[in-house]
Design a protein around this motif. Structure first.
Motif, PDB file in Angstrom:
ATOM      1  N   THR A  81      21.042  34.816  47.239  1.00  0.00           N
ATOM      2  CA  THR A  81      22.038  35.215  46.252  1.00  0.00           C
ATOM      3  C   THR A  81      22.375  36.683  46.455  1.00  0.00           C
ATOM      4  N   VAL A  82      23.654  36.969  46.483  1.00  0.00           N
ATOM      5  CA  VAL A  82      24.091  38.357  46.576  1.00  0.00           C
ATOM      6  C   VAL A  82      24.829  38.716  45.295  1.00  0.00           C
ATOM      7  N   GLN A  83      24.643  39.935  44.883  1.00  0.00           N
ATOM      8  CA  GLN A  83      25.280  40.407  43.657  1.00  0.00           C
ATOM      9  C   GLN A  83      26.645  40.977  44.018  1.00  0.00           C
ATOM     10  N   ILE A  84      27.696  40.403  43.450  1.00  0.00           N
ATOM     11  CA  ILE A  84      29.058  40.846  43.720  1.00  0.00           C
ATOM     12  C   ILE A  84      29.458  41.948  42.742  1.00  0.00           C
ATOM     13  N   ALA A  85      29.100  41.782  41.491  1.00  0.00           N
ATOM     14  CA  ALA A  85      29.372  42.769  40.446  1.00  0.00           C
ATOM     15  C   ALA A  85      28.175  42.747  39.496  1.00  0.00           C
ATOM     16  N   TYR A  90      26.827  35.533  43.882  1.00  0.00           N
ATOM     17  CA  TYR A  90      27.300  34.483  44.780  1.00  0.00           C
ATOM     18  C   TYR A  90      26.096  33.934  45.525  1.00  0.00           C
ATOM     19  N   THR A  91      25.949  32.614  45.511  1.00  0.00           N
ATOM     20  CA  THR A  91      24.836  31.964  46.201  1.00  0.00           C
ATOM     21  C   THR A  91      25.322  31.456  47.547  1.00  0.00           C
ATOM     22  N   VAL A  92      24.593  31.795  48.608  1.00  0.00           N
ATOM     23  CA  VAL A  92      24.956  31.417  49.968  1.00  0.00           C
ATOM     24  C   VAL A  92      24.052  30.264  50.414  1.00  0.00           C
ATOM     25  N   PRO A  93      24.590  29.032  50.561  1.00  0.00           N
ATOM     26  CA  PRO A  93      23.775  27.917  51.046  1.00  0.00           C
ATOM     27  C   PRO A  93      23.381  28.182  52.496  1.00  0.00           C
ATOM     28  N   SER A  94      22.107  27.999  52.796  1.00  0.00           N
ATOM     29  CA  SER A  94      21.583  28.473  54.075  1.00  0.00           C
ATOM     30  C   SER A  94      20.466  27.592  54.614  1.00  0.00           C
ATOM     31  N   ILE A  95      20.063  27.922  55.815  1.00  0.00           N
ATOM     32  CA  ILE A  95      18.853  27.397  56.440  1.00  0.00           C
ATOM     33  C   ILE A  95      17.937  28.598  56.658  1.00  0.00           C
ATOM     34  N   GLU A  96      16.680  28.442  56.292  1.00  0.00           N
ATOM     35  CA  GLU A  96      15.700  29.500  56.546  1.00  0.00           C
ATOM     36  C   GLU A  96      14.958  29.191  57.837  1.00  0.00           C
ATOM     37  N   LEU A  97      14.949  30.152  58.738  1.00  0.00           N
ATOM     38  CA  LEU A  97      14.093  30.100  59.917  1.00  0.00           C
ATOM     39  C   LEU A  97      12.783  30.721  59.452  1.00  0.00           C
ATOM     40  N   SER A  98      11.916  29.863  58.894  1.00  0.00           N
ATOM     41  CA  SER A  98      10.751  30.397  58.197  1.00  0.00           C
ATOM     42  C   SER A  98       9.596  30.760  59.125  1.00  0.00           C
ATOM     43  N   ASN A  99       9.595  30.234  60.339  1.00  0.00           N
ATOM     44  CA  ASN A  99       8.591  30.605  61.337  1.00  0.00           C
ATOM     45  C   ASN A  99       9.235  30.509  62.712  1.00  0.00           C
ATOM     46  N   PHE A 100       8.904  31.466  63.573  1.00  0.00           N
ATOM     47  CA  PHE A 100       9.445  31.460  64.929  1.00  0.00           C
ATOM     48  C   PHE A 100       8.527  32.322  65.781  1.00  0.00           C
TER      49      PHE A 100
END
Length: 190
Positions: A81-85, A90-100
């Motif tokens: 989630t990013v704060q616009i104001a 705004y929530t950004v639907p994503s994939i987490e690369l949680s380990n690499f």
């Protein structure tokens, strides 16, 4: 439409639970540095349980000739989630690369093979993420990176970016998992 499975002339991959004998497959995996021991611990002790309960998918990348594990990565759904104001987010639907991680033992026994991590990223991770995008709304890929300048710079070469000061702090305080304590949020829009 993207097509799976994937392979290169040297590497192939397998879902962790599809490996013949998981324990023997991951037993010889080493990150080779103290700061990355959590990645090794996850693969050897947690990944199979996360697979079974559906919270994450871990993939082993193999050398097609020696059958040695070259690398592994874990993907899970997520968002940030990013704060616009002041009162608008705004929530950004994503994939987490949680380990690499790349297997340090493989790297030592094959010093002639360059760019293992970036090859795994471009030839396996991104195509799987793109495949998922054909079916589910995904706008970004993100990772929590150990706070080491060389690692942050490396992920920048893979196309990841940091948020600006206040935005980064907002993400760290609202969506960062406890197990990523101290890590730096980085993302790339897809």
């Amino acid at each position: 439409m993207n097509i799976l499975p994937l392979e290169t002339t040297l590497f192939s991959y397998r879902h962790l639970l599809a490996a013949d004998d998981i324990q023997s497959q991951v037993e010889g995996f080493s990150v080779g540095r103290e700061s990355g021991m959590g990645l090794e611990f996850y693969l050897k002790n947690v990944a199979a349980e996360d697979e079974k309960d559906g919270s994450a998918r871990t993939y082993l990348v193999y050398d097609k000739f020696s059958l040695q594990v070259v690398s592994y990565f874990t993907l899970r759904t997520g968002l940030f989630t990013v704060q616009i104001a002041a009162d608008y987010f705004y929530t950004v639907p994503s994939i987490e690369l949680s380990n690499f991680a790349v297997n340090a033992r493989y790297r030592q026994s094959h010093p002639d093979i360059d760019a293992i991590g970036s090859t795994v990223f471009s030839e396996f991770i991104l195509p799987i993420v793109d495949f998922a995008r054909d079916y589910v709304g995904i706008q970004a890929l993100y990772i929590y990176v150990l706070p080491e300048p060389s690692l942050i710079a490396y992920y920048e070469t893979l196309g990841f970016h940091r948020l600006e000061g206040d935005e980064e702090e907002f993400v760290h305080s609202h969506v960062k998992p406890k197990y990523d304590e101290g890590c730096i949020f980085m993302y790339q829009m897809l």
